[in-house]
Design a protein around this motif. Structure first.
Motif, PDB file in Angstrom:
ATOM      1  N   GLY A 137       3.954   5.683  -6.382  1.00  0.00           N
ATOM      2  CA  GLY A 137       3.905   5.489  -7.827  1.00  0.00           C
ATOM      3  C   GLY A 137       4.828   4.386  -8.317  1.00  0.00           C
ATOM      4  O   GLY A 137       5.273   4.401  -9.462  1.00  0.00           O
ATOM      5  N   VAL A 138       5.129   3.415  -7.445  1.00  0.00           N
ATOM      6  CA  VAL A 138       5.984   2.294  -7.858  1.00  0.00           C
ATOM      7  C   VAL A 138       5.138   1.301  -8.667  1.00  0.00           C
ATOM      8  O   VAL A 138       3.984   1.038  -8.320  1.00  0.00           O
TER       9      VAL A 138
ATOM     10  N   ILE B  20       2.073   2.341  -3.403  1.00  0.00           N
ATOM     11  CA  ILE B  20       1.100   2.832  -4.378  1.00  0.00           C
ATOM     12  C   ILE B  20       1.172   4.352  -4.448  1.00  0.00           C
ATOM     13  O   ILE B  20       1.171   4.944  -5.522  1.00  0.00           O
ATOM     14  N   TYR B  21       1.289   4.971  -3.263  1.00  0.00           N
ATOM     15  CA  TYR B  21       1.326   6.440  -3.231  1.00  0.00           C
ATOM     16  C   TYR B  21       2.661   6.991  -3.690  1.00  0.00           C
ATOM     17  O   TYR B  21       2.814   8.173  -3.918  1.00  0.00           O
TER      18      TYR B  21
ATOM     19  N   LEU C  89       0.782  -1.243   0.000  1.00  0.00           N
ATOM     20  CA  LEU C  89       0.000   0.000   0.000  1.00  0.00           C
ATOM     21  C   LEU C  89       0.820   1.305   0.000  1.00  0.00           C
ATOM     22  O   LEU C  89       0.553   2.194  -0.819  1.00  0.00           O
ATOM     23  N   PRO C  90       1.843   1.459   0.870  1.00  0.00           N
ATOM     24  CA  PRO C  90       2.581   2.726   0.854  1.00  0.00           C
ATOM     25  C   PRO C  90       3.245   3.007  -0.500  1.00  0.00           C
ATOM     26  O   PRO C  90       3.383   4.157  -0.904  1.00  0.00           O
TER      27      PRO C  90
ATOM     28  N   ARG D 270       6.597  -3.302  -6.799  1.00  0.00           N
ATOM     29  CA  ARG D 270       5.960  -3.186  -5.479  1.00  0.00           C
ATOM     30  C   ARG D 270       5.943  -4.533  -4.764  1.00  0.00           C
ATOM     31  O   ARG D 270       6.303  -4.647  -3.603  1.00  0.00           O
TER      32      ARG D 270
END
Ligand SMILES: Nc1ncnc2c1ncn2[C@@H]1O[C@H](COP(=O)(O)OP(=O)(O)OP(=O)(O)O)[C@@H](O)[C@H]1O
Ligand SMILES: [Mg+2]
Lengths: 413, 240
Positions: free
Chosen positions: B115-116, B112-113, B109-110, B121
């Motif tokens: 932009g990986v 995602i923010y 989740l982290p 990810r």
């Protein structure tokens, strides 16, 4: 945050509680489906009415005798029953510029007998220009000619309904062959049938299928009696553009011929086909708008349902929002996530709604005589409106979510 | 040794419509890279308030706070979000996992923010799950199907994925029984010793605090004692 991740997050969120998502979407589905179906019906009805008006003829002006008003009284005779129009008026109109053809008519309703069968119908005294002006075709035989009129030939052309009434029976359909050459009696005068017109499928008072056409001179002498007045003059203008001009010219001409100085006192009425189309269009347009407005209300209710669900979701997911913010989501990320969720719901509902509306419209047109028109514009509108509703009703909950303080949100029970 | 945290006279006074509640009354300390520090104090002493400031979730009303060399005591909300994403990994008492998402998804989740990309990810997340000793057989389980101890290790893995300068844990064993609490403490210890992670652990329990190398005692908004932990407890590993 990448767009594909945004969509994935959203999809995951709305599939968590499928029942609730489905019920929320249902509001939009019903709203969009009714917009699609009702505008399809409205536009279909509009198209039908317009084409039936167009089938009266093209660039048509109808002149009927009307109220001749005298000083101090507004006693007026019923439309068409006054005796103010003459064949001379008709001839004068024919010489106006912009006039393509003129069809003077005299009508009466008589008993018609053939070999024991009889029917009560409209008999119309016409000239050879009638089929051109009123867009009528002869199925078999010929129409009334100028020489029929000149020689006052007792010939008749009958419509398909009359054909069936006189020559057919409950078990057999009459063919034109059975009628042409036969003699029918109208008001004790013998007429030879020389032609049968094609069906126009009209209905009501002015149904051309249920009519008998005879030469105008014959109608005046043998049927209507001594009267030389006309019941109607139909004028075909040369083009759509000159119709208003022709209408004005005819008005001036007839006022002058009838010695009337004040147009308010005119003893005739001119009905412009374009006016009828416009009037009918505005009626059906209003009708369609009304239907769309009713559908719009259900769409609004659906939108409020979306907002309600989104607000509930935001409250339920306060801790999740707090967590997302704690691990680095910005206001924009949260706003986008909830806005996308709302738009995805309404957009999904919109797509299903279009399909359902389409099916409903198709069912309606197969069960009734109304042809439905599903226009691309109404589909695009439905798409736009459903996405718009998502943004409109999703914005407030999304902003509320984004504004949450992460500390408070994480502590939320 | 590089200082990760430098707090100089940090003050925090809550102001609820005129009613001023001073909670932190001038806190000064620093934490170096690779340290494992426990902040300990009784309930209401201001531990969580301090943690929110250290964790860039909140700004102090007075003093200066340098995180990884940068003064972040006066940044905007969105700038703080960037700092949290880049520099801090949180572990909460209540785990705060997404309940209907898989373990792997929770951990990614982290990122995602950040932009990986998805494959990258998951690669990072799997590495973090291994570091926090989370059994591979459960990676595709939904997080609400796990035991509390496992949930907290998912949360620890999630705190590791952005390779933070600092891991902040607020009462990480508060919702766990002593056995599973032990596992979580062991995970922190090995992350610190083998992974060289800087860890700040907040607790009101002396027993938990004694697993750290250094204990900062806080009472009524002041630091009353800041000392090296001479008899560090090693979390028992036979439960693993
Ligand atoms: N938003 C707020 N407004 C006013 N006072 C607050 C606010 N948040 C916390 N406080 C007060 O600040 C004090 C310290 O709270 P804090 O949560 O930091 O304590 P704590 O040491 O973490 O306690 P615990 O061990 O119970 O978690 C408490 O007295 C609390 O009531
Ligand atoms: Mg606390």
């Amino acid at each position: 945050m990448k767009t594909e991740d945004l969509f994935e997050e959203t999809l995951l969120a709305i599939t968590v509680n499928k029942v609730r998502t489905g019920l929320t979407m249902l509001g939009i589905v019903i709203g969009i489906a009714s917009v699609i179906a009702l505008t399809a019906i409205g536009q279909g009805a509009q198209g039908m009415i317009q084409s039936s008006i167009q089938s009266l003829g093209s660039n048509l002006l109808v002149i009927i005798p009307g109220a001749s008003k005298t000083f101090g009284s507004t006693v007026s005779a019923g439309l068409g029953s006054a005796e103010t129009l003459t064949p001379d008026d008709s001839n004068a109109i024919a010489s106006l510029s912009g006039v393509e053809a003129v069809s003077p008519e005299a009508s009466g309703r008589y008993q018609i007998i053939y070999n024991g069968s009889n029917t009560q119908t409209n008999v119309l005294g016409v000239v050879s220009a009638y089929p051109q002006v009123r867009d009528l075709q002869v199925a078999q035989g010929r129409f009334i000619t100028d020489s029929d009129n000149n020689s006052s030939a007792r010939v008749a052309v009958i419509g398909p309904t009359v054909l069936q009434d006189l020559f057919g029976s409950s078990i057999a359909t009459a063919t034109p062959d059975m009628a042409i050459g036969q003699t029918i009696r109208i008001k004790n005068v013998d007429f030879t049938v020389v032609g049968v017109t094609q069906s126009k499928g009209g209905s009501g008072f002015n149904n051309q299928d249920d009519m008998v056409f005879v030469p105008l001179t014959v109608a005046q002498h043998f049927l209507i009696g001594s009267s030389q007045y006309l019941s109607e003059i139909d004028v075909e203008a040369q083009s759509q553009q000159v119709m208003t001009q022709v209408q004005n010219e005819i008005t001036n001409l007839l006022l002058q011929r009838h010695g009337i100085s004040n147009p308010q006192n005119a003893d005739f009425n001119i009905i412009n086909q374009a006016d009828i189309v416009a009037a009918a269009s505005s009626v059906t347009g209003t009708f369609t708008t009304l239907l769309a407005a009713i559908a719009g209300i259900s769409l609004l209710v659906g939108g409020i349902g979306i907002m309600n669900m989104m607000l509930t979701t935001v409250t339920e997911r306060t801790r999740e929002i707090g967590l997302r913010k704690a691990i680095g989501a910005k206001k924009k990320d949260i706003t986008m996530q909830f806005l996308t969720e709302a738009v995805m719901l309404t957009f999904g509902g919109g797509i299903i709604g279009i399909v359902v509306g389409w099916i409903a419209a198709t069912v309606v047109s197969s069960l009734t005589s109304i042809t439905t028109i599903i226009s691309l514009s109404s589909i695009l509108l439905a798409f736009g409106v459903s996405a718009g509703i998502g943004i409109l009703f999703g914005y407030y909950p999304a902003v509320r979510a984004a504004k949450l303080n992460p500390i408070e949100a994480l502590r939320y029970e | 040794m590089r200082q990760i945290i430098e707090c100089r006279d940090i003050r925090k006074t809550y102001d609820n419509s005129g009613v001023k509640t001073p909670v932190l009354k001038g806190v000064t300390f620093s934490i170096a890279e690779g340290e494992f520090v426990a902040i300990m104090g009784p309930s209401g002493s201001g531990k969580s308030t301090l943690m929110h400031i250290i964790g860039a979730l909140d700004t102090p009303t007075g003093g200066e706070y340098y995180l990884d060399g940068k003064d972040i005591s006066k940044l905007s909300d969105d700038d703080l979000a960037d700092i949290r994403r880049e520099k801090i990994g949180f572990v909460f008492q209540a785990f705060n996992l997404l309940p209907r998402a898989t373990v792997l998804r929770n951990v990614t989740l982290p990122l995602i923010y950040e932009g990986v990309a998805k494959e990258k990810r998951e690669e990072i997340a799997k590495q973090a799950l291994r570091e926090s000793a989370f059994p591979e057989g459960f990676w595709q389980h939904h997080s609400n199907q796990l035991s509390g101890g496992m949930m907290q290790r998912v949360a620890i893995a999630r705190a590791l994925v952005n390779n933070p300068a600092l891991i902040l844990a607020d009462e990480p064993t508060g919702n766990l029984d002593s056995k599973t609490g032990e596992i979580v403490l062991h995970t922190f210890q090995s992350l610190n010793e083998e992974g060289k992670k800087t860890i700040v652990l907040i607790t009101h329990e002396a027993y938990v605090a004694e697993h750290a190398d250094r204990i900062i005692h806080i009472l009524d908004g002041n630091i009353v004692r800041d000392e090296r932990n001479k008899n560090k407890r090693m979390a028992k590993t036979e439960n693993l």
